[in-house]
Design a protein around this motif. Sequence first.
Motif, PDB file in Angstrom:
ATOM      1  N   ASP A  95     -11.332  -7.469  -9.474  1.00  0.00           N
ATOM      2  CA  ASP A  95     -10.463  -6.311  -9.262  1.00  0.00           C
ATOM      3  C   ASP A  95     -11.063  -5.292  -8.316  1.00  0.00           C
ATOM      4  O   ASP A  95     -10.383  -4.390  -7.858  1.00  0.00           O
ATOM      5  CB  ASP A  95     -10.160  -5.608 -10.596  1.00  0.00           C
ATOM      6  N   THR A  96     -12.371  -5.399  -8.046  1.00  0.00           N
ATOM      7  CA  THR A  96     -13.009  -4.416  -7.175  1.00  0.00           C
ATOM      8  C   THR A  96     -13.579  -5.129  -5.957  1.00  0.00           C
ATOM      9  O   THR A  96     -14.064  -6.250  -6.049  1.00  0.00           O
ATOM     10  CB  THR A  96     -14.139  -3.662  -7.900  1.00  0.00           C
ATOM     11  N   ASN A  97     -13.522  -4.457  -4.815  1.00  0.00           N
ATOM     12  CA  ASN A  97     -14.005  -5.119  -3.606  1.00  0.00           C
ATOM     13  C   ASN A  97     -15.511  -4.882  -3.423  1.00  0.00           C
ATOM     14  O   ASN A  97     -16.162  -4.191  -4.222  1.00  0.00           O
ATOM     15  CB  ASN A  97     -13.189  -4.669  -2.386  1.00  0.00           C
ATOM     16  N   ASP A  98     -16.054  -5.485  -2.346  1.00  0.00           N
ATOM     17  CA  ASP A  98     -17.506  -5.420  -2.115  1.00  0.00           C
ATOM     18  C   ASP A  98     -17.992  -3.981  -2.043  1.00  0.00           C
ATOM     19  O   ASP A  98     -19.044  -3.642  -2.594  1.00  0.00           O
ATOM     20  CB  ASP A  98     -17.852  -6.133  -0.795  1.00  0.00           C
ATOM     21  N   LEU A  99     -17.246  -3.130  -1.342  1.00  0.00           N
ATOM     22  CA  LEU A  99     -17.695  -1.746  -1.192  1.00  0.00           C
ATOM     23  C   LEU A  99     -17.745  -1.044  -2.538  1.00  0.00           C
ATOM     24  O   LEU A  99     -18.716  -0.339  -2.855  1.00  0.00           O
ATOM     25  CB  LEU A  99     -16.789  -0.989  -0.221  1.00  0.00           C
ATOM     26  N   GLY A 143      -6.751   6.077  -5.424  1.00  0.00           N
ATOM     27  CA  GLY A 143      -7.566   6.560  -6.537  1.00  0.00           C
ATOM     28  C   GLY A 143      -7.375   5.664  -7.745  1.00  0.00           C
ATOM     29  O   GLY A 143      -8.160   5.687  -8.680  1.00  0.00           O
ATOM     30  N   GLY A 144      -6.321   4.848  -7.699  1.00  0.00           N
ATOM     31  CA  GLY A 144      -6.040   3.917  -8.793  1.00  0.00           C
ATOM     32  C   GLY A 144      -5.844   2.530  -8.227  1.00  0.00           C
ATOM     33  O   GLY A 144      -6.609   2.078  -7.385  1.00  0.00           O
ATOM     34  N   LEU A 145      -4.783   1.878  -8.658  1.00  0.00           N
ATOM     35  CA  LEU A 145      -4.524   0.519  -8.205  1.00  0.00           C
ATOM     36  C   LEU A 145      -3.702   0.530  -6.922  1.00  0.00           C
ATOM     37  O   LEU A 145      -2.697   1.248  -6.833  1.00  0.00           O
ATOM     38  CB  LEU A 145      -3.740  -0.234  -9.292  1.00  0.00           C
ATOM     39  N   ILE A 146      -4.132  -0.220  -5.922  1.00  0.00           N
ATOM     40  CA  ILE A 146      -3.257  -0.577  -4.802  1.00  0.00           C
ATOM     41  C   ILE A 146      -3.387  -2.089  -4.641  1.00  0.00           C
ATOM     42  O   ILE A 146      -4.401  -2.667  -5.033  1.00  0.00           O
ATOM     43  CB  ILE A 146      -3.605   0.182  -3.499  1.00  0.00           C
ATOM     44  N   LEU A 183     -10.608   2.419   2.047  1.00  0.00           N
ATOM     45  CA  LEU A 183     -10.207   3.833   1.972  1.00  0.00           C
ATOM     46  C   LEU A 183      -9.973   4.232   0.518  1.00  0.00           C
ATOM     47  O   LEU A 183     -10.315   5.336   0.107  1.00  0.00           O
ATOM     48  CB  LEU A 183      -8.942   4.079   2.794  1.00  0.00           C
ATOM     49  N   ASN A 184      -9.402   3.314  -0.256  1.00  0.00           N
ATOM     50  CA  ASN A 184      -9.143   3.622  -1.659  1.00  0.00           C
ATOM     51  C   ASN A 184     -10.452   3.875  -2.415  1.00  0.00           C
ATOM     52  O   ASN A 184     -10.477   4.693  -3.343  1.00  0.00           O
ATOM     53  CB  ASN A 184      -8.353   2.492  -2.322  1.00  0.00           C
ATOM     54  N   VAL A 185     -11.530   3.229  -2.013  1.00  0.00           N
ATOM     55  CA  VAL A 185     -12.823   3.456  -2.668  1.00  0.00           C
ATOM     56  C   VAL A 185     -13.240   4.920  -2.527  1.00  0.00           C
ATOM     57  O   VAL A 185     -13.823   5.513  -3.439  1.00  0.00           O
ATOM     58  CB  VAL A 185     -13.902   2.503  -2.100  1.00  0.00           C
ATOM     59  N   LEU A 186     -12.919   5.551  -1.395  1.00  0.00           N
ATOM     60  CA  LEU A 186     -13.229   6.978  -1.217  1.00  0.00           C
ATOM     61  C   LEU A 186     -12.522   7.807  -2.278  1.00  0.00           C
ATOM     62  O   LEU A 186     -13.066   8.799  -2.774  1.00  0.00           O
ATOM     63  CB  LEU A 186     -12.787   7.449   0.173  1.00  0.00           C
ATOM     64  N   ILE A 234       0.820  -1.202   0.000  1.00  0.00           N
ATOM     65  CA  ILE A 234       0.000   0.000   0.000  1.00  0.00           C
ATOM     66  C   ILE A 234       0.862   1.263   0.000  1.00  0.00           C
ATOM     67  O   ILE A 234       1.639   1.493   0.927  1.00  0.00           O
ATOM     68  CB  ILE A 234      -0.938  -0.028   1.225  1.00  0.00           C
ATOM     69  N   PRO A 235       0.729   2.099  -1.055  1.00  0.00           N
ATOM     70  CA  PRO A 235       1.511   3.340  -1.150  1.00  0.00           C
ATOM     71  C   PRO A 235       0.796   4.454  -0.396  1.00  0.00           C
ATOM     72  O   PRO A 235       0.210   5.344  -1.011  1.00  0.00           O
ATOM     73  CB  PRO A 235       1.529   3.605  -2.659  1.00  0.00           C
ATOM     74  N   ILE A 236       0.860   4.407   0.923  1.00  0.00           N
ATOM     75  CA  ILE A 236      -0.031   5.254   1.709  1.00  0.00           C
ATOM     76  C   ILE A 236       0.395   6.725   1.701  1.00  0.00           C
ATOM     77  O   ILE A 236      -0.461   7.601   1.808  1.00  0.00           O
ATOM     78  CB  ILE A 236      -0.169   4.721   3.149  1.00  0.00           C
TER      79      ILE A 236
END
Lengths: 266, 274
Positions: free
Chosen positions: B123-127, A232-235, B165-168, A206-208
Motif C-alpha cells: 500500500d505504500t510506495n518506495d518513497l 494525505g490519504g488514499l489515492i 507528491l502524496n507522500v509530502l 487522482i483527486p488532484i
Amino acid sequence: MAPEMEVMSHASTFLLPHEHQHQPDPPALTYALIVLNQRLPRFAPLLWNRAQLRVCADGGANRVYDGMPELFPDQNPEEVRLRYTPDVIKGDLDSIRDDVKDFYLNLGVRVVDESHDQDTTDLHKCVAYVSNSAPVEDKSKLCILVVGALGGRFDHEIGNINVLHRFSNLRIVLLSDDCLIHLLPKTHSHMIHVQLPVEGPHCGLIPIGAPSARTSTTGLQWNLSDTAMSFGGLISTSNVVKEDKITVSSDADLIWTISIKKPIQE
Amino acid sequence: MVSRLVQNMKVMKHAATFLLPPSVVSATNRSAQTYALVVLNQQIPKFTPLLWSHAKLRICADGGANRIFDGVPKLFPDQNQLNIQHRYIPNVIKGDMDSIRPEVHKFYAELGSEIIDKSENQDTNDLHKCISFIREQTPAWDHSNLCILVTGALGGRFDHEAANLNVLYVFSDMRIVFLSDDCQIRLLARTHQHEIHIQSTVEGPHCGLFPIGGPSVSTTTTGLTWDLCNSEMRFGSMISTSNKVREEKVTVCSDADLLWTISLKTPIHMGLTC
C-alpha cells in the motif's frame, strides 16, 4: 451520486496504428493537436496524422522543426518539415527561434503573438483557440491531444493540469512517452475502453483538485467501492487494468492516468 | 479570520542552504539542519554530489542505487570512475530489489551498504517506506531540524509522480524537499505561517503555489511579483503558476496545504573536487 448520470466514453484510439482503426463505438471524434515546448514523444507523427488542426505553442514550433526530422532519420529533413507543418503558432513568441519562425511564415503558417496576455498560459490560449476554430459543430465530438505538457518545469506541468479543470467540458488528453492523463469530470459517470495493444496496464485515479468522498470503479485490479480518496490519504496509483472496459463514478473531478506501451509503431 | 490564524500560528522557516557549497554554509553560521538524502529511480540531478556532501544519511530506493552507481562518476568525467564509485556508497538500500542490478547490489553490499530487502505491504510506495525508515531509525536526531532531500520524485509515469507528491501530504509534519535539475518542491503545511529565505545565487525567480488536494479559501503572500491577498485558489480556477520572487524573503499564510515550487539556477556550483 445519481445512477442516471450520463455516461461519457473514452478510448485512446488515436494511439492505434492506422490499419487497426475500426472502433464504431464510441462515436468518431475530431482531433486537434497542440505541441508544447518539450521533446516530442516518439508517436508524435501518429497523433499529427490523426489531427485535423495542429497548433504549436511558441517553442513547440522549435520541437516540431527539429524533432520531426529526427523521428524519420532516413528521410530528407526538408521533406519531413513540409509534411509536418502546423496550421497555427501561438503564444508570447519568446521561445520560438527566428529561423523556425521565418521558415513557417514563409509557408503561410499563421503566427499569432499573444505576449500582451500574461494572465493565461500558452496551453490555455491554444485550447481556447482550438475550441473556437476546430471544424466540428458539437464540442463533445472534439478531442484535443497535447504533447509536451508533462515533465519539465513543475509549475508549467501543474498549470497544464489546471487547464484540464478549467475546460472541464472539453476532451483534452495530455500525452508523454510514458503515459497519458485526462480529466474524468464529476458531471458524468465514465466508461474507458482500454486499447490494450497500446496502453496499460499501469493506471491511476487522482483527486488532484479536491477530495472525493465516494468513488466506485470496475475493471481494475484494485477496484474502489464508494471509497474516499484524498491527498494525505488514499489515492489510486500503481493500479492495474484487468478488463478492457473500466467504469468510474465519482463525486469529484478525477485525473485518470494510464501508461503507454513501448514502442508504438506508426 | 486569517488575522486570528496569524496570531496563533507558529512560523516555519525554510532555506535551501543545501544548494550552497558546504564551506559557504558553515561560514555563515546558520542554525544547523540535519539532512538525509533519498535517491529514487530517475536520472539524478547534476548537483547530487552537493546534496550527498550535506547529508548525514544517504538512502537509495531500489533502482536509485543504479542511478548513483552509473550517474555520479559521469559528473566527474576527468576522474577515475572506480574511485568515484567508492566514494559514493549509500548507507542503506531499501525496497523490493526488483530494479537494482545484481552487480550494483553486490558492489554496495560488499562495501558496507545496509541492504534492506523485505516484502512489506504494497500500500505504500518506495518513497513512503524510505521516509518511515528515516523517521524510525533516527530517534536520537532532532526531527524538527531534519530535512529530507529527495531526488527522482518527478518525471516518468504520472501516477508515480502523484504517489510521491502524496507522500509530502502524508508526512506533512516533516521537512521533505523534492529536487530535480529544474526546480525544487516542498509542502507548506496549513499548520504554520511560512517564511522562505530565497538563496538567490541558486534559486528563482520562477515560482508557484498550488492547492493540490483541496482548495484554499484564503492565501496571503509577501515577496512575490504577484502577491496573493486573502485570495482563493483552486483547480478549475486560479492557481499561482509562473509567479516570480521579488524579495529575499517570501511569506505564505494559508488555510490549506500548498505546494511551493521554485526554479533552480543551473549550473549549481558544488565547490567539491569529487
